[in-house]
Design a protein around this motif. Structure first.
Motif, short mmCIF file in Angstrom:
data_model
loop_
_atom_site.label_atom_id
_atom_site.label_comp_id
_atom_site.label_asym_id
_atom_site.label_seq_id
_atom_site.Cartn_x
_atom_site.Cartn_y
_atom_site.Cartn_z
N SER A 1 -7.46 6.66 1.32
CA SER A 1 -7.34 5.90 2.56
C SER A 1 -6.20 4.90 2.45
O SER A 1 -5.69 4.63 1.37
CB SER A 1 -8.65 5.16 2.85
OG SER A 1 -8.85 4.13 1.89
N SER A 2 -5.85 4.31 3.58
CA SER A 2 -4.73 3.36 3.59
C SER A 2 -5.03 2.14 2.73
O SER A 2 -4.14 1.62 2.04
CB SER A 2 -4.41 2.93 5.03
OG SER A 2 -5.55 2.34 5.63
N SER A 3 -6.29 1.67 2.73
CA SER A 3 -6.62 0.49 1.93
C SER A 3 -6.52 0.80 0.44
O SER A 3 -6.04 -0.03 -0.35
CB SER A 3 -8.03 0.00 2.26
OG SER A 3 -9.00 0.98 1.97
N ARG B 1 3.54 -2.11 -7.99
CA ARG B 1 4.67 -3.01 -7.73
C ARG B 1 4.70 -4.17 -8.73
O ARG B 1 5.76 -4.56 -9.22
CB ARG B 1 4.60 -3.55 -6.30
CG ARG B 1 5.85 -4.33 -5.89
CD ARG B 1 5.96 -4.50 -4.39
NE ARG B 1 4.92 -5.36 -3.84
CZ ARG B 1 3.88 -4.94 -3.10
NH1 ARG B 1 3.74 -3.64 -2.84
NH2 ARG B 1 2.99 -5.77 -2.63
N ALA C 1 -0.63 0.70 -4.58
CA ALA C 1 0.79 0.36 -4.44
C ALA C 1 1.08 -1.05 -4.97
O ALA C 1 2.11 -1.29 -5.60
CB ALA C 1 1.21 0.47 -2.97
N THR C 2 0.16 -1.98 -4.72
CA THR C 2 0.35 -3.34 -5.21
C THR C 2 0.30 -3.38 -6.73
O THR C 2 1.09 -4.09 -7.37
CB THR C 2 -0.72 -4.27 -4.62
OG1 THR C 2 -0.63 -4.24 -3.19
CG2 THR C 2 -0.53 -5.70 -5.10
N GLU C 3 -0.63 -2.63 -7.31
CA GLU C 3 -0.68 -2.53 -8.77
C GLU C 3 0.65 -2.00 -9.31
O GLU C 3 1.19 -2.52 -10.29
CB GLU C 3 -1.81 -1.60 -9.22
CG GLU C 3 -3.18 -2.24 -9.26
CD GLU C 3 -4.18 -1.36 -10.00
OE1 GLU C 3 -3.76 -0.60 -10.89
OE2 GLU C 3 -5.37 -1.44 -9.68
N THR D 1 -14.08 1.02 -2.81
CA THR D 1 -13.87 0.10 -1.69
C THR D 1 -14.21 0.74 -0.34
O THR D 1 -14.35 0.03 0.66
CB THR D 1 -12.41 -0.38 -1.67
OG1 THR D 1 -11.54 0.76 -1.68
CG2 THR D 1 -12.11 -1.27 -2.87
N ILE E 1 -4.59 3.10 -0.88
CA ILE E 1 -3.15 3.23 -1.14
C ILE E 1 -2.52 1.85 -1.30
O ILE E 1 -1.67 1.64 -2.18
CB ILE E 1 -2.47 4.01 0.00
CG1 ILE E 1 -2.94 5.47 -0.03
CG2 ILE E 1 -0.95 3.93 -0.12
CD1 ILE E 1 -2.48 6.30 1.15
N ASP E 2 -2.97 0.88 -0.50
CA ASP E 2 -2.43 -0.48 -0.60
C ASP E 2 -2.74 -1.11 -1.96
O ASP E 2 -1.88 -1.74 -2.59
CB ASP E 2 -3.00 -1.36 0.52
CG ASP E 2 -2.42 -1.01 1.88
OD1 ASP E 2 -1.37 -0.33 1.92
OD2 ASP E 2 -3.02 -1.41 2.90
N PHE E 3 -4.00 -0.96 -2.42
CA PHE E 3 -4.37 -1.50 -3.73
C PHE E 3 -3.52 -0.88 -4.83
O PHE E 3 -2.98 -1.57 -5.69
CB PHE E 3 -5.85 -1.22 -4.02
CG PHE E 3 -6.81 -2.19 -3.39
CD1 PHE E 3 -6.82 -3.52 -3.77
CD2 PHE E 3 -7.71 -1.77 -2.43
CE1 PHE E 3 -7.71 -4.43 -3.19
CE2 PHE E 3 -8.61 -2.65 -1.85
CZ PHE E 3 -8.61 -3.98 -2.23
#
Length: 404
Positions: free
Chosen positions: A2-4, A14, A10-12, A38, A6-8
């Motif tokens: 899911s997008s959420s 980065r 991606a932040t890791e 999540t 993917i956000d987690f």
């Protein structure tokens, strides 16, 4: 994903160093053998944080001990006594039959502490010439990731471009008592070995190996150091894996499940000869033996024994192993394990084990690959027969697929 999620991830990616390659799930809650991501999806945890949560996620009695102690006193350093350290010493010594205890934090710290201690013993008690102590280790070992430890690893991924390394280690094949006998010299102070090689893929030695090892070490005045950081505290169906052959190590290393996953706690357990050589100022740790760690470890040990988790690991491990061996799949090369420390090794032509772990995630099981072709399976020791059978159904369905 899911997008959420993917956000987690991606932040890791980065901000974090890319020193791990996790399965694509973001976990947010755990209880017993189960964890939730999540998105609210539930999974059976078949890794147990590499055996650190053997007592199950968020065990209420360990949690209560941690909260109570956190309200009272968390850290004093070893510059002062605290009222949790002495009871911890007494209880873990009584449980394991140890004479001396050195508390540390991580498993790697326990290994490094043992290396220092047996070298010191070698010089001051055995009479090895200064600077010439040798420690024998096994190929495909895994004892941690500090610079000292990776220097005697045989895994190129852990060694490449991290040198130069400290001398004083001799590598022999695992499970080969004749190789150990040939490697021992007058300067040998210790043999450091895992009872079962975990990271290598749950590799068991041949029957009788550790009986021979114990005899060789005794005959040559060599300290037998057993790294039980993963195998210890019930994981193999005994309190310590050494008990399967009825031997006693001179130095035993514990960690991971020593805190039930709540806090980094490790310990070097030994006799007076080895740990008795340490004097004030020669070794220490600011957090090692702190009151919060000791209170957590005391609770973790109590629930492990009082709630029959060790016996359950033996029963459910036998059930799990038999069930895995009953799976008829062309993908499987070998099934092996002891207690709830299990592995399924795949044929190379079946494809990489990670693909199967990703498929298992879709079936509600979290497991982890190691060395490309092996799936490690190590659920918390509180797993039930019904949960074992549930997992076996999904493992059978996944392992009969071909992801090559």
């Amino acid at each position: 994903m899911s997008s959420s999620v993917i956000d987690f991830v991606a932040t890791e990616q980065r901000f974090g160093a890319h020193n791990y390659e996790p399965i694509g799930v973001v976990l947010s809650r755990g209880e017993g053998v189960w964890v939730w991501d999540t998105e609210g999806n539930r999974y059976l945890d078949c890794l147990s944080a590499y055996s650190a949560v053997s007592q199950g996620h968020c065990h209420p009695k360990i949690l209560a001990a941690m909260i109570e102690q956190a309200h009272r006193l968390t850290l004093t350093s070893r510059a002062f006594h605290n009222d949790q350290l002495a009871p911890f010493y007494e209880e873990i010594a009584a449980l394991t039959g140890s004479h001396k205890v050195l508390p540390m934090n991580s498993g790697a710290e326990a290994v490094e502490s043992a290396i220092k201690s047996v070298r010191k013993w070698g010089y001051e008690v055995k009479g090895v010439p200064d600077g010439q102590a040798e420690i024998i280790v096994c190929a495909n070992n895994f004892h941690g990731r500090t610079l000292g430890i990776v220097g005697f690893s045989t895994d190129p991924d852990t060694r490449t471009h991290f040198g130069p390394f400290a001398p004083g280690f001799r590598v022999i094949p695992f499970g080969d008592a004749a190789a150990l006998e040939a490697a021992i010299t007058p300067n040998t102070v210790a043999f450091l070995v895992e009872p079962i090689q975990g990271e290598a893929g749950v590799i068991l030695p041949p029957a009788g190996y550790f009986t021979e090892v114990r005899e060789l070490c005794t005959a040559n005045n060599v300290m037998l150091v057993l790294d039980e950081i993963q195998t210890g505290l019930g994981r193999t169906g005994k309190l310590l894996a050494e008990q399967h052959e009825g031997i006693e190590a001179d130095v035993t290393l514990l960690g991971k499940a020593l805190s039930g996953g709540f806090y980094p706690v490790s310990a070097v357990l030994s006799n007076n000869d080895v740990l008795g050589t340490l004097r004030p100022g020669q070794h220490g740790s600011t957090f090692g033996g702190n009151p919060l760690a000791c209170a957590v470890a005391r609770a973790a040990l109590r629930v492990l024994t009082e709630e029959g988790m060790i016996e359950n690991a033996a029963r459910q491990g036998a059930r799990f192993l038999e069930g895995l061996k009953d799976i008829r799949a062309n993908t499987i090369r070998e099934v092996r394990g002891r207690g709830l420390m299990l592995a399924v090794e795949l044929h190379p032509e079946a494809g990489r084990a990670r693909r199967y772990c990703e498929a298992l995630q879709g079936m509600g099981i979290l497991a982890k690959d190691t060395h490309a072709q092996t799936i490690r399976i190590a659920p918390p020791l509180v797993i039930t027969s019904d949960q074992v059978d549930w997992a076996l159904e999904r493992l059978a369905s996944t392992l009969t697929q071909d992801f090559s």
